[in-house]
Design an enzyme around this catalytic site. Sequence first.
Site, PDB file in Angstrom:
ATOM      1  N   GLU A 206       0.840  -1.043   0.079  1.00  0.00           N
ATOM      2  CA  GLU A 206       0.084  -0.161  -0.080  1.00  0.00           C
ATOM      3  C   GLU A 206       0.729   1.340  -0.154  1.00  0.00           C
ATOM      4  OE1 GLU A 206      -2.912  -0.174   3.334  1.00  0.00           O
ATOM      5  OE2 GLU A 206      -3.571  -2.323   3.071  1.00  0.00           O
TER       6      GLU A 206
ATOM      7  N   GLU B  19      -5.689 -10.644  -1.651  1.00  0.00           N
ATOM      8  CA  GLU B  19      -6.321 -10.733  -0.456  1.00  0.00           C
ATOM      9  C   GLU B  19      -7.802 -10.788  -1.144  1.00  0.00           C
ATOM     10  OE1 GLU B  19      -5.274  -7.020   1.767  1.00  0.00           O
ATOM     11  OE2 GLU B  19      -3.320  -7.845   1.734  1.00  0.00           O
TER      12      GLU B  19
HETATM   13  O1  9MR Z   1      -7.257  -8.582   8.194  1.00  0.00           O
HETATM   14  C1  9MR Z   1      -6.243  -7.714   8.848  1.00  0.00           C
HETATM   15  C2  9MR Z   1      -6.897  -6.993   9.977  1.00  0.00           C
HETATM   16  O2  9MR Z   1      -7.295  -8.201  11.115  1.00  0.00           O
HETATM   17  C3  9MR Z   1      -6.008  -5.860  10.202  1.00  0.00           C
HETATM   18  O3  9MR Z   1      -6.963  -5.474  12.294  1.00  0.00           O
HETATM   19  C4  9MR Z   1      -6.111  -5.050   9.747  1.00  0.00           C
HETATM   20  C5  9MR Z   1      -5.096  -3.398  10.628  1.00  0.00           C
HETATM   21  O4  9MR Z   1      -4.611  -2.503   9.524  1.00  0.00           O
HETATM   22  O5  9MR Z   1      -5.449  -4.936   8.623  1.00  0.00           O
HETATM   23  C6  9MR Z   1      -6.168  -6.559   7.823  1.00  0.00           C
HETATM   24  O6  9MR Z   1      -5.070  -6.918   6.861  1.00  0.00           O
HETATM   25  C7  9MR Z   1      -5.143  -5.512   5.137  1.00  0.00           C
HETATM   26  C8  9MR Z   1      -3.895  -5.904   4.715  1.00  0.00           C
HETATM   27  O7  9MR Z   1      -3.084  -6.671   6.173  1.00  0.00           O
HETATM   28  C9  9MR Z   1      -3.053  -5.820   4.165  1.00  0.00           C
HETATM   29  N1  9MR Z   1      -4.399  -4.820   3.217  1.00  0.00           N
HETATM   30  C10 9MR Z   1      -5.840  -4.700   3.520  1.00  0.00           C
HETATM   31  C11 9MR Z   1      -5.894  -5.889   4.476  1.00  0.00           C
HETATM   32  C12 9MR Z   1      -7.493  -5.083   4.987  1.00  0.00           C
HETATM   33  O8  9MR Z   1      -7.372  -4.166   6.097  1.00  0.00           O
END
Ligand code: 9MR
Length: 349
Positions: free
Chosen positions: A143, A253
């Site tokens: 990101e 994802e």
């Molecule tokens: O699914 C993840 C969630 O449990 C966490 O709280 C969050 C923190 O920002 O991150 C989520 O995973 C993310 C991933 O690492 C990067 N792309 C977006 C995903 C969804 O937010």
Amino acid sequence: MNEPNALAWDAPSLADAYRGRFRVGAAVNTWNLDPASEACAAILRQFDILTLENESKPMYVQPEEGHFVFDKLDRFAAFGEAHGIDLRGHTLVWHGQVPMWFFEGEGGAPASKDRLLDRMRTHISTVVSRYRGKIATWDVLNEVLRDEGGLRESQWYKIAGRDYIPEAFLAAHEADPDARLLINDYNLESSEAKADTMISLVEELRGEGIPLGGVGLQMHLSLFTDLDLLRKNVHKIADLRKIDPALRLEATELDISCYRFGDTAEDIDWTPEIEADFRAKYTEIFRVLCALADEGALDTVVFWGLSDAVSWLNGFPRRHRNYPLLIGRGWRVKPAFYDVLALAGNKEA
Ligand code: 9MR
């Protein structure tokens, strides 16, 4: 389909159905790897590649400078090895879930550029070299782009400028020359400006000889995603293979929310109309993924979560009930699961 759908561990395997076209995976947490758990049974039946949803992010792996915590990643690596499941490393450099010490200098001042880049290189080389030969793909950068195009003005960028981007790939490549190194982002499917920035960044980096292996399309989609724009954007990104045929795309994802991106609505009712729309969307998305796979551009599709019960989308951007995956609450696969399964056999799709 009137009879209750099968439990995920009894249903036909998506990974088996798509083998030879692309790997099918999910984001998991290490507590899902307990062999006595339903989650583990679902994983072993359905998936041949896994990502850790949170536990391999810098805030867990290096909570304090020089203090590395590898127990979760070690467990993940051992699970992959024991079951012959491929593993993805997520993630090395991100503005989220990164401890603040990375960016801090003396006496409350921000870290210098050199210090930040040194810390970044140490983190990357320590983690990637430990799992060399075990974790074959890394989301090196996560990101780093803005939705409206251009580079995100994160702490990384504010302190180091663009240089942290090539430096991160160089450090990862030195630590494991065989690993596939990706740049991963969301909304590449829905923002043309973001897709264009990604394309020019990858072109520049390859031009500079940076060892970048491809692009991760997060594919956090919704029932409102514009599929024409999605097709246009992902095929444009896949065209990067004209400058380097070795580049690969991965869907990293995938999920399909029933709310618009950022919508803070109360719970919606799951109506037959929404279900029909959901099935049609998943089918269309898998057609796009198959087309990319068949032209050699994509070889991996990972869902973000094991089932609707544990999806992050039940809690973002507010707590509301969501239904974004092919495995529902109670581990029953959905009608859309069978649609996607059927598509695997159809090479004309
Ligand atoms: O699914 C993840 C969630 O449990 C966490 O709280 C969050 C923190 O920002 O991150 C989520 O995973 C993310 C991933 O690492 C990067 N792309 C977006 C995903 C969804 O937010």
